[in-house]
Design a protein around this motif. Structure first.
Motif, PDB file in Angstrom:
ATOM      1  N   HIS A  10      -3.410   4.146  -5.715  1.00  0.00           N
ATOM      2  CA  HIS A  10      -4.750   3.824  -5.237  1.00  0.00           C
ATOM      3  C   HIS A  10      -5.754   4.654  -6.026  1.00  0.00           C
ATOM      4  CE1 HIS A  10      -3.349   1.638  -1.645  1.00  0.00           C
ATOM      5  NE2 HIS A  10      -2.345   2.486  -1.696  1.00  0.00           N
TER       6      HIS A  10
ATOM      7  N   ARG B 113      -6.283  -0.875  -6.280  1.00  0.00           N
ATOM      8  CA  ARG B 113      -4.903  -0.387  -6.305  1.00  0.00           C
ATOM      9  C   ARG B 113      -4.145  -1.042  -7.442  1.00  0.00           C
ATOM     10  NH1 ARG B 113      -2.013  -3.369  -1.082  1.00  0.00           N
ATOM     11  NH2 ARG B 113      -1.691  -5.357  -2.136  1.00  0.00           N
TER      12      ARG B 113
ATOM     13  N   ASP C 225       0.811  -1.220   0.000  1.00  0.00           N
ATOM     14  CA  ASP C 225       0.000   0.000   0.000  1.00  0.00           C
ATOM     15  C   ASP C 225       0.845   1.271   0.000  1.00  0.00           C
ATOM     16  OD1 ASP C 225      -2.716  -0.885  -0.091  1.00  0.00           O
ATOM     17  OD2 ASP C 225      -2.444  -1.675   1.927  1.00  0.00           O
TER      18      ASP C 225
ATOM     19  N   THR D 141     -12.915   1.203  -4.564  1.00  0.00           N
ATOM     20  CA  THR D 141     -11.476   1.435  -4.592  1.00  0.00           C
ATOM     21  C   THR D 141     -10.766   0.257  -5.251  1.00  0.00           C
ATOM     22  OG1 THR D 141      -9.579   2.083  -3.243  1.00  0.00           O
ATOM     23  CG2 THR D 141     -11.028   0.402  -2.316  1.00  0.00           C
TER      24      THR D 141
END
Length: 143
Positions: free
Chosen positions: A45, A59, A40, A57
Motif C-alpha cells: 500500500h 495498492r 489487502d 492511496t
C-alpha cells in the motif's frame, strides 16, 4: 509538499483505508463490504500526504510477474494537482523494485484518458465492477 510512502504502520494503513472509503464508498457508492478485500493483506500500500495530511492511496498486488495497480484514490481537494499521477509513478517504481515486468489495472472507463497519458493501453472489452464500468489497461515496465 507531497510525500509518498510505502505503508509500514497500522496508522498509515488506516489512513489509506479511510481515503478509499471516502472516495469509493461515500462518493461513488461502492458497497463498503467489498471495498476492503483479501488482497489487502498481501498488497503493498502506498500513501500520499500533502503538507503532512493523508490525501491519496493506491495498492500493488502481484499476479505471476505482473503488478496489478488497484484502489487508486485521491481525496477531492487534491484532485487535479498531479498527485494521482505521482502515486501511479510511485506504484510503478515499487513494481520495478519487485522485478515485475508490467503493471495492469482495472480502470473505471471515465479515467481511461488519465491512464493513457501515463502510458497505459486498454485491452479487452469493458465490464462492470461494483456497478461501475471498467476496462483493463496495461503498461510494460521495460525490466
Amino acid at each position: 509538499m507531497i510525500e509518498i510512502v510505502t505503508v509500514s504502520t497500522e496508522a498509515d494503513l488506516a489512513d489509506a483505508f479511510a481515503i478509499r472509503m471516502q472516495v469509493f464508498v461515500e462518493e461513488q457508492g461502492v458497497p463498503a463490504e467489498i471495498e476492503i478485500d483479501e488482497l489487502d493483506r498481501t498488497a503493498d500500500h502506498l500513501l500520499a500526504r500533502l503538507d503532512g495530511q493523508p490525501v491519496g492511496t493506491g495498492r500493488l498486488t502481484v499476479r505471476a510477474d505482473i503488478g496489478v495497480l488497484g484502489r487508486l484514490a485521491v481525496s477531492g481537494k487534491s484532485r487535479g494537482t498531479g498527485l494521482g499521477a505521482a502515486l501511479v509513478r510511485a506504484i510503478e517504481e515499487r513494481a520495478r523494485e519487485r522485478g515485475l515486468t508490467a503493471v495492469e489495472l482495472h480502470s473505471q472507463t471515465q479515467a481511461i484518458g488519465f491512464y493513457e497519458r501515463l502510458g497505459y493501453t486498454a485491452f479487452g472489452e469493458p465490464d462492470w465492477d461494483a456497478g461501475i464500468e471498467h476496462i483493463w489497461m496495461r503498461k510494460g515496465l521495460g525490466c
